[in-house]
Design a protein around this motif. Structure first.
Motif, PDB file in Angstrom:
ATOM      1  N   HIS A 314       0.830  -1.207   0.000  1.00 56.52           N
ATOM      2  CA  HIS A 314       0.000   0.000   0.000  1.00 56.52           C
ATOM      3  C   HIS A 314       0.865   1.258   0.000  1.00 56.52           C
ATOM      4  CE1 HIS A 314       0.807  -0.494   4.319  1.00 56.52           C
ATOM      5  NE2 HIS A 314       0.484   0.785   4.477  1.00 56.52           N
ATOM      6  N   GLU A 315       2.019   1.204   0.669  1.00 52.42           N
ATOM      7  CA  GLU A 315       2.930   2.352   0.658  1.00 52.42           C
ATOM      8  C   GLU A 315       3.619   2.476  -0.701  1.00 52.42           C
ATOM      9  OE1 GLU A 315       5.590   1.744   3.917  1.00 52.42           O
ATOM     10  OE2 GLU A 315       4.064   2.186   5.449  1.00 52.42           O
ATOM     11  N   TYR A 316       3.956   1.353  -1.273  1.00 48.04           N
ATOM     12  CA  TYR A 316       4.566   1.324  -2.604  1.00 48.04           C
ATOM     13  C   TYR A 316       3.674   2.003  -3.630  1.00 48.04           C
ATOM     14  CZ  TYR A 316       5.456  -1.081  -7.120  1.00 48.04           C
ATOM     15  OH  TYR A 316       5.648  -1.399  -8.439  1.00 48.04           O
ATOM     16  N   HIS A 317       2.385   1.668  -3.608  1.00 49.73           N
ATOM     17  CA  HIS A 317       1.479   2.249  -4.592  1.00 49.73           C
ATOM     18  C   HIS A 317       1.321   3.761  -4.398  1.00 49.73           C
ATOM     19  CE1 HIS A 317       0.129  -1.980  -5.477  1.00 49.73           C
ATOM     20  NE2 HIS A 317       0.192  -1.462  -6.685  1.00 49.73           N
ATOM     21  N   LYS A 318       1.396   4.223  -3.163  1.00 53.11           N
ATOM     22  CA  LYS A 318       1.352   5.677  -2.917  1.00 53.11           C
ATOM     23  C   LYS A 318       2.577   6.358  -3.510  1.00 53.11           C
ATOM     24  CE  LYS A 318      -1.346   5.602   1.384  1.00 53.11           C
ATOM     25  NZ  LYS A 318      -1.282   5.824   2.858  1.00 53.11           N
ATOM     26  N   GLU A 319       3.734   5.746  -3.336  1.00 55.05           N
ATOM     27  CA  GLU A 319       4.969   6.343  -3.861  1.00 55.05           C
ATOM     28  C   GLU A 319       4.957   6.349  -5.394  1.00 55.05           C
ATOM     29  OE1 GLU A 319       7.387   7.912  -2.132  1.00 55.05           O
ATOM     30  OE2 GLU A 319       5.965   7.618  -0.473  1.00 55.05           O
ATOM     31  N   VAL A 320       4.418   5.297  -6.004  1.00 56.01           N
ATOM     32  CA  VAL A 320       4.309   5.278  -7.462  1.00 56.01           C
ATOM     33  C   VAL A 320       3.379   6.395  -7.927  1.00 56.01           C
ATOM     34  CG1 VAL A 320       3.597   3.939  -9.481  1.00 56.01           C
ATOM     35  CG2 VAL A 320       4.795   2.811  -7.614  1.00 56.01           C
ATOM     36  N   GLY A 321       2.328   6.661  -7.158  1.00 55.53           N
ATOM     37  CA  GLY A 321       1.423   7.756  -7.485  1.00 55.53           C
ATOM     38  C   GLY A 321       2.140   9.098  -7.532  1.00 55.53           C
ATOM     39  N   LYS A 322       3.063   9.308  -6.619  1.00 60.00           N
ATOM     40  CA  LYS A 322       3.840  10.561  -6.618  1.00 60.00           C
ATOM     41  C   LYS A 322       4.707  10.667  -7.864  1.00 60.00           C
ATOM     42  CE  LYS A 322       4.073  10.725  -1.545  1.00 60.00           C
ATOM     43  NZ  LYS A 322       4.986  10.602  -0.374  1.00 60.00           N
ATOM     44  N   LEU A 323       5.321   9.548  -8.258  1.00 62.65           N
ATOM     45  CA  LEU A 323       6.121   9.540  -9.488  1.00 62.65           C
ATOM     46  C   LEU A 323       5.255   9.888 -10.695  1.00 62.65           C
ATOM     47  CD1 LEU A 323       8.127   6.212  -8.926  1.00 62.65           C
ATOM     48  CD2 LEU A 323       9.048   8.533  -8.752  1.00 62.65           C
ATOM     49  N   MET A 324       4.075   9.284 -10.745  1.00 64.77           N
ATOM     50  CA  MET A 324       3.179   9.525 -11.879  1.00 64.77           C
ATOM     51  C   MET A 324       2.685  10.971 -11.888  1.00 64.77           C
ATOM     52  SD  MET A 324       1.872   8.397 -14.613  1.00 64.77           S
ATOM     53  CE  MET A 324       2.036   6.610 -14.584  1.00 64.77           C
ATOM     54  N   LYS A 351      -6.902  10.236 -12.907  1.00 64.94           N
ATOM     55  CA  LYS A 351      -7.660  10.509 -14.139  1.00 64.94           C
ATOM     56  C   LYS A 351      -6.970   9.840 -15.319  1.00 64.94           C
ATOM     57  CE  LYS A 351      -9.339  14.216 -17.147  1.00 64.94           C
ATOM     58  NZ  LYS A 351      -9.405  15.681 -17.384  1.00 64.94           N
ATOM     59  N   TYR A 352      -5.647   9.736 -15.272  1.00 65.19           N
ATOM     60  CA  TYR A 352      -4.880   9.183 -16.384  1.00 65.19           C
ATOM     61  C   TYR A 352      -4.195   7.855 -16.049  1.00 65.19           C
ATOM     62  CZ  TYR A 352      -5.620  13.819 -18.302  1.00 65.19           C
ATOM     63  OH  TYR A 352      -6.200  14.981 -18.773  1.00 65.19           O
ATOM     64  N   PHE A 353      -4.156   7.519 -14.758  1.00 60.46           N
ATOM     65  CA  PHE A 353      -3.548   6.248 -14.310  1.00 60.46           C
ATOM     66  C   PHE A 353      -4.411   5.716 -13.179  1.00 60.46           C
ATOM     67  CE2 PHE A 353       0.041   4.350 -11.553  1.00 60.46           C
ATOM     68  CZ  PHE A 353      -0.131   3.092 -12.100  1.00 60.46           C
ATOM     69  N   MET A 354      -5.417   4.924 -13.561  1.00 61.23           N
ATOM     70  CA  MET A 354      -6.484   4.583 -12.614  1.00 61.23           C
ATOM     71  C   MET A 354      -6.387   3.183 -12.015  1.00 61.23           C
ATOM     72  SD  MET A 354      -7.103   4.245 -15.960  1.00 61.23           S
ATOM     73  CE  MET A 354      -7.671   5.891 -16.410  1.00 61.23           C
ATOM     74  N   HIS A 355      -5.350   2.433 -12.358  1.00 63.35           N
ATOM     75  CA  HIS A 355      -5.227   1.067 -11.826  1.00 63.35           C
ATOM     76  C   HIS A 355      -3.973   0.936 -10.975  1.00 63.35           C
ATOM     77  CE1 HIS A 355      -2.076   0.173 -14.801  1.00 63.35           C
ATOM     78  NE2 HIS A 355      -2.844   0.730 -15.706  1.00 63.35           N
ATOM     79  N   GLY A 356      -3.839  -0.212 -10.314  1.00 62.76           N
ATOM     80  CA  GLY A 356      -2.663  -0.454  -9.491  1.00 62.76           C
ATOM     81  C   GLY A 356      -1.417  -0.675 -10.339  1.00 62.76           C
ATOM     82  N   THR A 357      -0.278  -0.666  -9.678  1.00 61.03           N
ATOM     83  CA  THR A 357       0.996  -0.782 -10.393  1.00 61.03           C
ATOM     84  C   THR A 357       1.488  -2.222 -10.451  1.00 61.03           C
ATOM     85  OG1 THR A 357       1.562   1.394  -9.519  1.00 61.03           O
ATOM     86  CG2 THR A 357       3.347   0.141 -10.521  1.00 61.03           C
ATOM     87  N   SER A 358       1.215  -3.017  -9.430  1.00 56.75           N
ATOM     88  CA  SER A 358       1.805  -4.349  -9.346  1.00 56.75           C
ATOM     89  C   SER A 358       0.816  -5.351  -8.763  1.00 56.75           C
ATOM     90  CB  SER A 358       3.061  -4.324  -8.463  1.00 56.75           C
ATOM     91  OG  SER A 358       4.081  -3.539  -9.041  1.00 56.75           O
ATOM     92  N   HIS A 359       0.984  -6.600  -9.171  1.00 58.94           N
ATOM     93  CA  HIS A 359       0.243  -7.709  -8.556  1.00 58.94           C
ATOM     94  C   HIS A 359       1.146  -8.934  -8.509  1.00 58.94           C
ATOM     95  CE1 HIS A 359      -0.411  -9.681 -12.486  1.00 58.94           C
ATOM     96  NE2 HIS A 359      -0.808  -8.510 -12.963  1.00 58.94           N
ATOM     97  N   PHE A 360       0.835  -9.847  -7.596  1.00 56.48           N
ATOM     98  CA  PHE A 360       1.539 -11.129  -7.541  1.00 56.48           C
ATOM     99  C   PHE A 360       1.331 -11.873  -8.860  1.00 56.48           C
ATOM    100  CE2 PHE A 360       0.579 -10.237  -3.078  1.00 56.48           C
ATOM    101  CZ  PHE A 360       1.722 -10.658  -2.401  1.00 56.48           C
ATOM    102  N   ILE A 361       2.321 -12.645  -9.265  1.00 54.26           N
ATOM    103  CA  ILE A 361       2.176 -13.496 -10.440  1.00 54.26           C
ATOM    104  C   ILE A 361       2.884 -14.819 -10.174  1.00 54.26           C
ATOM    105  CG2 ILE A 361       4.177 -12.395 -11.566  1.00 54.26           C
ATOM    106  CD1 ILE A 361       2.773 -13.014 -14.268  1.00 54.26           C
ATOM    107  N   GLY A 362       2.351 -15.893 -10.714  1.00 51.56           N
ATOM    108  CA  GLY A 362       2.918 -17.221 -10.522  1.00 51.56           C
ATOM    109  C   GLY A 362       2.082 -18.243 -11.257  1.00 51.56           C
ATOM    110  N   LEU A 363       1.516 -19.210 -10.522  1.00 53.81           N
ATOM    111  CA  LEU A 363       0.639 -20.186 -11.151  1.00 53.81           C
ATOM    112  C   LEU A 363      -0.645 -19.538 -11.658  1.00 53.81           C
ATOM    113  CD1 LEU A 363       1.085 -23.292  -8.839  1.00 53.81           C
ATOM    114  CD2 LEU A 363       1.488 -23.219 -11.304  1.00 53.81           C
TER     115      LEU A 363
END
Length: 434
Positions: A314-324, A351-363
């Motif tokens: 949740h903190e990571y996504h906030k920091e990415v928001g600042k970059l964007m 308004k221009y970046f409305m989704h999350g930045t990362s999700h788990f991936i694997g199986l």
């Protein structure tokens, strides 16, 4: 199966991790998926339930795994129940697992045919106090359709109402999220197949090509490299279609001057890859398209540096928001007044970046894992920022798959796949100048 045989030691290690988290006198049961009907006698291609595959390597319908570490009889501590094969089944459907083949696949010595299951389960349930059942607790899961697992749980609880029932999902989410090296190798293979697809289509895309033709080129490359195909429904979105986040029609013509957003990935041995690249139909970005592209790339490059052990998502996504936010200011899409007046619950950058930045991936493409604990080494995440400008018929998203390390930058499983705008232009125009 199209994929090469997987070392059964992976599944042996996975079961050990699961058993370590069971309460005493506990039995756990995992079912394969159904073969889902369409109509008449038509069915969907079989897809194994990822949990039974993770714990056993069995990739076959009508299979059941029982784990009971405190069983009195040592032979009953790990059991596979399989559909009994026969010459007739072999003729009509192809070869199914024999008991010997099941052991070679899973490392599980005790294998029974399904018809024996009810009798054996009575003896096991008499010894067990707790039963771990496998419900789907992914936060984005649609659970409307009743699965084979659901039907089994209903019947089990009806027949054995006095047992204490516990959830297997929290354990599975925890152990599946942290990948073994063998799993990372399988995911790397999926990403390598995806790379071959990317390089194939860069030579194919030109004005007048249909989105579905690009999809077909990718499928060709995936199948010829031992993949079943796409890990998820692919997005081939040219022009304004790129501003629809889950556009999957893939039925429009790619026109000169447009950029195509392509979100796809090959699966390999049930493991997913997940990539997004954007390319100009003409083979060359306009100045504005390249400015937006490079803004997204800068956000991605900075964001992925934060995917280290100990990061809270949740903190990571906030920091990415600042970059964007900073990049959108630079592109003139927002201004300081917009930022000053923004709703804290829906910042102006959304308004221009409305989704999350990362999700788990694997199986699973959107794999299981905890969003309420700090991330750990050997977890694998996507990183996929984007900017979507409908009024300019332009959507840019860039995405790679990254293995978290204890410290330092994550390992990029897609490091060899072209991403710099200039390299993409060069590869798209290589044949033109040859």
């Amino acid at each position: 199966m199209k994929y090469d045989k997987i070392d059964r030691n992976l599944f042996i290690a996975n079961r050990k991790k699961f058993v370590q988290q069971l309460a005493p006198k506990s039995l756990a049961i995992f079912n394969s998926n159904d073969i889902y009907p369409i109509s008449a006698d038509s069915t969907m291609p079989f897809q194994q339930h990822r949990d039974i595959f993770y714990l056993s390597g069995v990739d076959q319908e009508e299979s059941v795994l029982v784990i009971f570490p405190d069983a009195f009889d040592e032979k009953h501590r790990e059991i596979l129940f399989l559909k009994e094969t026969s010459e007739l089944i072999a003729i009509w459907e192809g070869e199914k697992l024999t008991k010997d083949a099941a052991f070679e696949t899973s490392g599980i010595k005790t294998v029974f045919w399904l018809e024996q299951m009810d009798t054996i389960m009575k003896a096991l349930m008499a010894q067990a106090e707790n039963v771990y059942i496998n419900t789907n607790e992914h936060t984005r899961a649609n659970t409307e359709v009743e699965t084979r697992e659901d039907r089994f749980i209903k019947r089990l609880q009806n027949e054995y109402p006095a047992h204490t029932y516990k959830k297997a999902a929290p354990i599975m989410h925890s152990i599946r999220a942290v990948k073994e090296n063998t799993e990372i190798d399988l995911m790397q293979n999926a990403c390598n197949i995806t790379e071959k697809g990317v390089r194939r289509i860069l030579n194919f895309i030109k004005p007048g090509v249909m989105e579905y033709e690009i999809e077909a080129e990718l499928m060709h490359e995936f199948l010829r490299n031992r993949s079943k195909g796409f890990a998820y429904t692919p997005i081939i979105a040219s022009g304004k279609n790129a501003c629809v986040l889950h556009y999957i029609e893939n039925n429009q013509e790619c026109k000169d001057g447009d950029v195509i957003l392509m979100d796809f990935g090959a699966e390999y041995a049930n493991y997913a890859s997940d990539l997004t690249r954007c390319v100009p139909v003409s083979g060359k970005f306009t100045e504005r398209q390249k400015a937006v592209y490079n803004a997204v790339l800068r956000v991605k490059n900075e964001a992925q540096k934060m995917l280290v052990e100990g990061t809270w998502l949740h903190e990571y996504h906030k920091e990415v928001g600042k970059l964007m936010e900073s990049e959108l200011l630079g592109l003139g899409l927002i201004d300081q007044t917009d930022i000053k007046n923004q709703d804290p619950d829906w910042p102006t950058y959304k308004k221009y970046f409305m989704h999350g930045t990362s999700h788990f991936i694997g199986l699973d493409t959107h794999d299981v894992g905890s969003w309420t604990e700090p991330i750990k080494a050997n977890m694998v995440f996507t990183c996929e920022p984007g900017i979507y400008i409908p009024e300019e018929n332009l959507g840019i998203r860039l995405e790679d798959d990254l293995v978290v390390q204890k410290s330092g930058n994550p390992i990029n499983l897609m490091a060899n796949i072209p991403i710099e705008a200039e390299e993409i232009e060069e590869l798209m125009n290589a044949n033109v100048h040859a």
